[in-house]
Design an enzyme around this catalytic site. Structure first.
Site, PDB file in Angstrom:
ATOM      1  N   HIS A  23       0.859  -1.186   0.000  1.00  0.00           N
ATOM      2  CA  HIS A  23       0.000   0.000   0.000  1.00  0.00           C
ATOM      3  C   HIS A  23       0.895   1.236   0.000  1.00  0.00           C
ATOM      4  CE1 HIS A  23      -3.686   2.203   1.966  1.00  0.00           C
ATOM      5  NE2 HIS A  23      -3.039   2.963   1.092  1.00  0.00           N
ATOM      6  N   HIS A  25       1.405   4.922  -2.407  1.00  0.00           N
ATOM      7  CA  HIS A  25       1.084   5.817  -3.524  1.00  0.00           C
ATOM      8  C   HIS A  25       2.390   6.478  -3.953  1.00  0.00           C
ATOM      9  CE1 HIS A  25      -3.258   5.546  -2.513  1.00  0.00           C
ATOM     10  NE2 HIS A  25      -2.783   5.403  -1.280  1.00  0.00           N
ATOM     11  N   HIS A 203      -9.234   0.969  -1.487  1.00  0.00           N
ATOM     12  CA  HIS A 203      -9.252   1.564  -0.148  1.00  0.00           C
ATOM     13  C   HIS A 203     -10.673   1.409   0.406  1.00  0.00           C
ATOM     14  CE1 HIS A 203      -5.519   3.370  -1.372  1.00  0.00           C
ATOM     15  NE2 HIS A 203      -5.443   4.191  -0.345  1.00  0.00           N
ATOM     16  N   GLU A 206     -11.086   3.391   5.752  1.00  0.00           N
ATOM     17  CA  GLU A 206     -10.055   4.324   6.259  1.00  0.00           C
ATOM     18  C   GLU A 206     -10.805   5.397   7.052  1.00  0.00           C
ATOM     19  OE1 GLU A 206      -8.059   6.691   3.272  1.00  0.00           O
ATOM     20  OE2 GLU A 206      -6.397   7.204   4.618  1.00  0.00           O
ATOM     21  N   ASP A 284       1.813   4.038   2.874  1.00  0.00           N
ATOM     22  CA  ASP A 284       0.783   4.875   2.269  1.00  0.00           C
ATOM     23  C   ASP A 284       1.407   6.044   1.476  1.00  0.00           C
ATOM     24  OD1 ASP A 284      -1.820   5.537   1.582  1.00  0.00           O
ATOM     25  OD2 ASP A 284      -2.438   6.190   3.576  1.00  0.00           O
ATOM     26  N   ASP A 285       1.699   7.144   2.152  1.00  0.00           N
ATOM     27  CA  ASP A 285       2.313   8.330   1.529  1.00  0.00           C
ATOM     28  C   ASP A 285       3.474   8.782   2.423  1.00  0.00           C
ATOM     29  OD1 ASP A 285       0.189   8.987  -0.650  1.00  0.00           O
ATOM     30  OD2 ASP A 285      -0.966   8.701   1.185  1.00  0.00           O
TER      31      ASP A 285
HETATM   32  N1  ADE Z   1      -4.436   8.881  -2.002  1.00  0.00           N
HETATM   33  C1  ADE Z   1      -3.202   8.958  -1.501  1.00  0.00           C
HETATM   34  N2  ADE Z   1      -3.198   8.598  -0.221  1.00  0.00           N
HETATM   35  C2  ADE Z   1      -4.472   8.253   0.110  1.00  0.00           C
HETATM   36  C3  ADE Z   1      -5.106   7.788   1.286  1.00  0.00           C
HETATM   37  N3  ADE Z   1      -4.456   7.592   2.426  1.00  0.00           N
HETATM   38  N4  ADE Z   1      -6.424   7.556   1.242  1.00  0.00           N
HETATM   39  C4  ADE Z   1      -7.108   7.757   0.117  1.00  0.00           C
HETATM   40  N5  ADE Z   1      -6.556   8.199  -1.011  1.00  0.00           N
HETATM   41  C5  ADE Z   1      -5.241   8.437  -1.021  1.00  0.00           C
HETATM   42 ZN    ZN Z   2      -3.648   4.810   0.514  1.00  0.00          ZN
END
Ligand code: ADE
Ligand code: ZN
Length: 344
Positions: A23, A25, A203, A206, A284-285
């Site tokens: 997971h 991005h 997703h 969340e 994630d990011d």
């Molecule tokens: N796009 C990038 N990060 C995300 C996240 N945590 N949740 C939903 N969309 C995303």
């Molecule tokens: Zn994500």
């Protein structure tokens, strides 16, 4: 019966723990320094033109407040080389985090909407992935994630374009603003992707309710759920997810920074592990949320005083839940066994 005290796992050993990241991005790996460097290279003036001013923006109140900055910062990605450099920088950092296999999402619609050709994004990312095994020892797969706050028509048009250009994608995902954009909006998209032989993830849970997780499974046919932490609010859903061993790609530092949980101490991951859910740890990011997957593991071990058996379980789940070949999975599980033996 008294038990021998359990040794917490050594942070250096956690960084070396062989793992898969499922997971991630790729646009969320754009570090502030790279954002400024790419802006300079492309002659773009950013609203926050210094490191200091940019860094001040990294305080988030929820998912949307993060997405606003995340999409704005993508303005610096113009050429294939920009996408290649971003991806290469992630792979180098992932290696330091012990990542041996990575399944990487990108947001094609976000680039097309800015006037960047789809082929520029795809070819740029793919160029870095083509040499990831030779350069970093990391096998990879690319997943096209569709924006759930855009229309299904827009997603279908981009998917058809990706298929027509034979883009090297292994699957599709669903991301962006979750609440109010349920899985039921994308039934045709996922059906088309399945028909094209693509793997399916989304997703869910969340910020959105547990019913979105159920609908992602039942209406979209996804094989993995990204996040899924709100499953714990529904004991029947937990029972099902345990019985079916549905992989949940949990992102603890992301959840803290986007305030889906109050603190890391309050994160449901320990409870999810105890319940027998198939969870793994992801970043994630990472450029936005305080660290790569190694930092997520390090924070968890410090917070919950985990032993090596717990981190080994999480790493094994990540490898087994990946879309890597059976041969690659066996190889990585072998590496994990060797890591485990070295802990004794
Ligand atoms: N796009 C990038 N990060 C995300 C996240 N945590 N949740 C939903 N969309 C995303
Ligand atoms: Zn994500």
């Amino acid at each position: 019966m008294t038990q021998a005290p359990v040794e917490n796992v050594d942070p250096a050993a956690v960084a070396a723990l062989p793992k898969a990241e499922l997971h991630l991005h790729i646009e969320g790996t754009l570090e502030p320094e790279l954002i400024l460097a790419l802006a300079a290279r492309n002659g773009i003036t950013l609203p926050f033109p210094t490191l200091e001013a940019l860094r001040e923006q990294y305080e988030f109140t929820d998912l949307q407040s993060f997405l606003n900055l995340y999409y704005a910062n993508m303005a610096v990605l113009i050429t294939e080389a920009d996408f290649t450099d971003m991806t290469g920088a992630y792979l180098a950092r992932a290696k330091e985090s012990g990542v041996r296999h990575a399944e990487i999402m990108f947001d094609p619609q976000a680039h097309v909407a800015r006037g960047v050709e789809l082929s520029t994004a795809v070819n740029g990312i793919a160029a870095a992935l083509a040499t990831s095994e030779a350069d970093f020892g990391i096998t990879t797969g690319l997943i096209a994630a569709f924006l759930r706050d855009e229309s299904e028509e827009s997603a279908l048009a981009v998917l058809e374009q990706l298929l027509a250009m034979n883009a090297p994608i292994i699957g599709i995902g669903l991301d962006s603003a979750e609440v109010g954009n349920p899985p039921s909006k994308f039934i045709r998209l996922f059906k088309r992707a399945a028909q094209a032989g693509l793997r399916l993830v989304a997703h869910a849970g969340e910020e959105g309710p547990p019913s979105y997780i159920e609908d992602a499974l039942d209406l979209l046919g996804v094989e993995r759920i990204d996040h899924g932490i709100r499953a714990v609010e529904d004991k029947y859903l937990v029972k099902r997810l345990v019985a079916e061993q549905v992989p949940l790609t949990v992102c603890p530092l992301s959840n803290v920074r986007l305030r889906t949980v109050d603190t890391l101490a309050a994160h449901p991951l320990p409870q999810m592990i105890t319940a027998g859910l198939n969870v793994c740890v992801n970043s994630d990011d990472p450029a936005y949320f305080g660290g790569y997957v190694g930092a997520n593991f390090a924070a968890l071990v410090a917070e919950f005083e985990w032993d090596s058996a717990t981190v080994e379980l999480l790493a094994a789940n990540s490898i087994r839940s990946s879309f890597a070949s059976d041969e690659r999975k066996q190889q990585l599980l072998g590496e994990l066994a060797a890591w485990s033996a070295a802990q004794d």
